[in-house]
Design a protein around this motif. Structure first.
Motif, PDB file in Angstrom:
ATOM      1  N   VAL A 152     -51.648  62.108 -85.450  1.00  0.00           N
ATOM      2  CA  VAL A 152     -50.988  63.391 -85.744  1.00  0.00           C
ATOM      3  C   VAL A 152     -50.277  63.322 -87.092  1.00  0.00           C
ATOM      4  N   ALA A 153     -49.996  64.496 -87.649  1.00  0.00           N
ATOM      5  CA  ALA A 153     -49.126  64.580 -88.825  1.00  0.00           C
ATOM      6  C   ALA A 153     -47.700  64.288 -88.363  1.00  0.00           C
ATOM      7  N   ALA A 154     -47.059  63.298 -88.971  1.00  0.00           N
ATOM      8  CA  ALA A 154     -45.760  62.826 -88.467  1.00  0.00           C
ATOM      9  C   ALA A 154     -44.594  63.102 -89.411  1.00  0.00           C
ATOM     10  N   ASN A 155     -44.774  62.873 -90.699  1.00  0.00           N
ATOM     11  CA  ASN A 155     -43.691  63.080 -91.675  1.00  0.00           C
ATOM     12  C   ASN A 155     -44.190  63.974 -92.804  1.00  0.00           C
ATOM     13  N   TYR A 156     -43.654  65.193 -92.867  1.00  0.00           N
ATOM     14  CA  TYR A 156     -43.947  66.093 -93.998  1.00  0.00           C
ATOM     15  C   TYR A 156     -42.888  65.783 -95.061  1.00  0.00           C
ATOM     16  N   ASN A 157     -43.174  64.809 -95.939  1.00  0.00           N
ATOM     17  CA  ASN A 157     -42.128  64.293 -96.828  1.00  0.00           C
ATOM     18  C   ASN A 157     -41.856  65.195 -98.034  1.00  0.00           C
ATOM     19  N   CYS A 158     -42.918  65.661 -98.658  1.00  0.00           N
ATOM     20  CA  CYS A 158     -42.808  66.582 -99.798  1.00  0.00           C
ATOM     21  C   CYS A 158     -44.198  67.158-100.026  1.00  0.00           C
ATOM     22  N   PRO A 159     -44.331  68.215-100.806  1.00  0.00           N
ATOM     23  CA  PRO A 159     -45.671  68.777-101.036  1.00  0.00           C
ATOM     24  C   PRO A 159     -46.631  67.707-101.567  1.00  0.00           C
ATOM     25  N   GLY A 160     -47.769  67.557-100.879  1.00  0.00           N
ATOM     26  CA  GLY A 160     -48.749  66.557-101.305  1.00  0.00           C
ATOM     27  C   GLY A 160     -48.511  65.162-100.768  1.00  0.00           C
ATOM     28  N   GLN A 161     -47.489  64.985 -99.928  1.00  0.00           N
ATOM     29  CA  GLN A 161     -47.266  63.670 -99.312  1.00  0.00           C
ATOM     30  C   GLN A 161     -46.946  63.849 -97.828  1.00  0.00           C
ATOM     31  N   ASN A 226     -34.955  67.893 -87.791  1.00  0.00           N
ATOM     32  CA  ASN A 226     -36.318  67.498 -88.164  1.00  0.00           C
ATOM     33  C   ASN A 226     -37.406  68.308 -87.475  1.00  0.00           C
ATOM     34  N   VAL A 227     -37.217  68.599 -86.176  1.00  0.00           N
ATOM     35  CA  VAL A 227     -38.346  69.137 -85.403  1.00  0.00           C
ATOM     36  C   VAL A 227     -38.716  70.568 -85.765  1.00  0.00           C
ATOM     37  N   ASP A 228     -37.722  71.359 -86.213  1.00  0.00           N
ATOM     38  CA  ASP A 228     -38.060  72.741 -86.589  1.00  0.00           C
ATOM     39  C   ASP A 228     -37.589  73.120 -87.995  1.00  0.00           C
ATOM     40  N   ALA A 229     -36.890  72.192 -88.674  1.00  0.00           N
ATOM     41  CA  ALA A 229     -36.421  72.403 -90.054  1.00  0.00           C
ATOM     42  C   ALA A 229     -35.415  73.539 -90.183  1.00  0.00           C
ATOM     43  N   LYS A 230     -34.829  73.942 -89.053  1.00  0.00           N
ATOM     44  CA  LYS A 230     -33.900  75.085 -89.069  1.00  0.00           C
ATOM     45  C   LYS A 230     -32.461  74.635 -88.852  1.00  0.00           C
ATOM     46  N   PRO A 231     -31.476  75.479 -89.259  1.00  0.00           N
ATOM     47  CA  PRO A 231     -30.064  75.112 -89.097  1.00  0.00           C
ATOM     48  C   PRO A 231     -29.592  75.292 -87.659  1.00  0.00           C
ATOM     49  N   GLN A 257     -36.917  73.190 -98.138  1.00  0.00           N
ATOM     50  CA  GLN A 257     -37.217  74.577 -98.517  1.00  0.00           C
ATOM     51  C   GLN A 257     -36.229  75.546 -97.852  1.00  0.00           C
ATOM     52  N   HIS A 258     -35.929  75.315 -96.575  1.00  0.00           N
ATOM     53  CA  HIS A 258     -34.982  76.198 -95.863  1.00  0.00           C
ATOM     54  C   HIS A 258     -33.563  76.059 -96.413  1.00  0.00           C
ATOM     55  N   ILE A 259     -33.163  74.821 -96.711  1.00  0.00           N
ATOM     56  CA  ILE A 259     -31.811  74.593 -97.256  1.00  0.00           C
ATOM     57  C   ILE A 259     -31.671  75.299 -98.609  1.00  0.00           C
ATOM     58  N   LEU A 260     -32.699  75.199 -99.437  1.00  0.00           N
ATOM     59  CA  LEU A 260     -32.674  75.877-100.742  1.00  0.00           C
ATOM     60  C   LEU A 260     -32.639  77.396-100.560  1.00  0.00           C
ATOM     61  N   ALA A 261     -33.438  77.906 -99.617  1.00  0.00           N
ATOM     62  CA  ALA A 261     -33.469  79.348 -99.362  1.00  0.00           C
ATOM     63  C   ALA A 261     -32.116  79.856 -98.862  1.00  0.00           C
ATOM     64  N   ASP A 262     -31.364  78.955 -98.193  1.00  0.00           N
ATOM     65  CA  ASP A 262     -30.046  79.331 -97.673  1.00  0.00           C
ATOM     66  C   ASP A 262     -28.920  79.099 -98.695  1.00  0.00           C
ATOM     67  N   GLY A 263     -29.303  78.812 -99.932  1.00  0.00           N
ATOM     68  CA  GLY A 263     -28.321  78.835-101.016  1.00  0.00           C
ATOM     69  C   GLY A 263     -27.767  77.513-101.504  1.00  0.00           C
ATOM     70  N   ALA A 264     -28.358  76.379-101.095  1.00  0.00           N
ATOM     71  CA  ALA A 264     -27.863  75.089-101.596  1.00  0.00           C
ATOM     72  C   ALA A 264     -28.034  75.013-103.112  1.00  0.00           C
ATOM     73  N   GLU A 265     -26.968  74.550-103.778  1.00  0.00           N
ATOM     74  CA  GLU A 265     -27.009  74.453-105.249  1.00  0.00           C
ATOM     75  C   GLU A 265     -27.092  73.017-105.739  1.00  0.00           C
ATOM     76  N   ALA A 266     -26.879  72.061-104.822  1.00  0.00           N
ATOM     77  CA  ALA A 266     -26.958  70.632-105.180  1.00  0.00           C
ATOM     78  C   ALA A 266     -27.177  69.823-103.911  1.00  0.00           C
ATOM     79  N   PHE A 267     -27.777  68.641-104.073  1.00  0.00           N
ATOM     80  CA  PHE A 267     -27.998  67.718-102.958  1.00  0.00           C
ATOM     81  C   PHE A 267     -27.335  66.383-103.264  1.00  0.00           C
ATOM     82  N   LEU A 279     -37.638  63.076-103.075  1.00  0.00           N
ATOM     83  CA  LEU A 279     -38.376  64.060-102.282  1.00  0.00           C
ATOM     84  C   LEU A 279     -37.858  65.473-102.533  1.00  0.00           C
ATOM     85  N   VAL A 280     -36.538  65.609-102.681  1.00  0.00           N
ATOM     86  CA  VAL A 280     -35.952  66.925-102.988  1.00  0.00           C
ATOM     87  C   VAL A 280     -36.504  67.442-104.316  1.00  0.00           C
TER      88      VAL A 280
END
Length: 296
Positions: A152-161, A226-231, A257-267, A279-280
């Motif tokens: 199965v697909a286990a870790n969606y680390n970043c686009p293309g990985q 991790n399981v749904d990527a939601k807050p 992607q969700h954290i950025l969409a919810d307004g994160a300005e830095a990690f 990865l970010v």
């Protein structure tokens, strides 16, 4: 500034990790010593002056990364002001403690139980993981579904990985098909087993009772799980997602992607290594990233 704090998972460990924290102040030292007592062995000796081989043992790796991350977050004091938190696999436990949802003691006990349960599951059936580079997620998912062994697909680390996980035969078959489909690389990983796959079901069952018996409070900010990527802030939802995490995928790309969409300005990455910062940047190269530092 809206800052997201992210916590690394297995693979970020290195010899000497946490020693600066241990030496920096008495509060940090006391937490490390408390951890030695809870675990029943001196993990600090292995962290500060063990070997790479010592640190690769799952029952050492997971608590070691957890301790480094959590004690660093505590050492930040008033400097730790998260608008949101997330952790990669094991790092989800670190994030929950740092955000006040889990106590230090309960978090460490769960991480130790998780590591032992995963180790036992690995010993039940030889299994592995592989990193697939340069293909769309959907292509990888579809090819895994075509394989007649567990994979199965286990870790969606970043686009293309994307990391796949399963039986040795399943991963080998999938790697061959994915290479044919145009993957730049299909690289088997040096791991003890098929994490975040159905083969972790025995570990999930074992850990479920421990998680259900542990008090989880509402965190000081949303945790993107991790399981749904939601807050999430509801303790019952957080528990259910933690239980599902062992056999579910780590949706890290979607989380960022969700954290950025919810307004994160830095990690800010809290813990050993700098993998998550990288990865970010693969998701959004313009967003500022840094490593947490005491006094920094």
């Amino acid at each position: 500034m809206k800052t997201a704090y992210v916590f690394p998972g297995q693979g970020a460990q290195f010899v000497g990790m946490g020693q600066d924290l241990y030496n920096s102040n008495e509060d940090c030292k006391a937490l490390f010593e408390q951890a030695n007592d809870i675990l029943g062995f001196r993990i600090t000796d292995l962290m500060f002056s063990g070997t790479d081989e010592d640190l690769k043992q799952t029952n050492v790796t997971q608590p070691a990364i957890f301790l480094h991350s959590v004690i660093l977050a505590i050492a930040l004091g008033d400097g730790f002001k998260p608008a949101m938190v997330a952790g990669h696999s094991l790092g989800e436990f670190s994030a929950l403690v740092a955000a006040g949802a889990l106590s230090f003691e309960d978090g460490l006990k769960l991480v130790a139980q998780r590591a032992n349960a995963m180790q036992k599951a690995c010993e039940l059936q030889p299994s592995t993981m592989a990193a697939i580079l340069g293909l769309e997620d959907e292509v990888v998912e579809n090819i895994c579904k075509q394989v007649d062994d567990v994979v199965v697909a286990a870790n969606y680390n970043c686009p293309g990985q994307l990391v796949i996980s399963g039986s040795i035969a399943g991963v080998d078959k999938a790697c061959a098909l994915l290479t044919e489909a145009g993957a730049k690389r299909a690289l088997k990983l040096n791991v003890g087993g098929a994490f975040h796959s159905p083969l972790m079901e025995p570990a999930r069952v074992e850990l479920q009772a421990a998680i259900e018996a542990t008090e989880i409070k509402a965190p000081i900010c949303p945790i993107y799980q991790n399981v749904d990527a939601k807050p999430h802030t509801d303790p019952a939802e957080i528990k259910a997602n933690l239980i599902a995490q062992l056999t579910g995928a780590v949706r890290w790309t979607q989380t960022i992607q969700h954290i950025l969409a919810d307004g994160a300005e830095a990690f800010v990455e809290v813990g050993p290594g700098n993998v998550l910062q990288g990865l970010v940047k693969k998701v959004d190269r313009k967003v500022p990233t840094s490593a947490a530092q005491i006094g920094g």
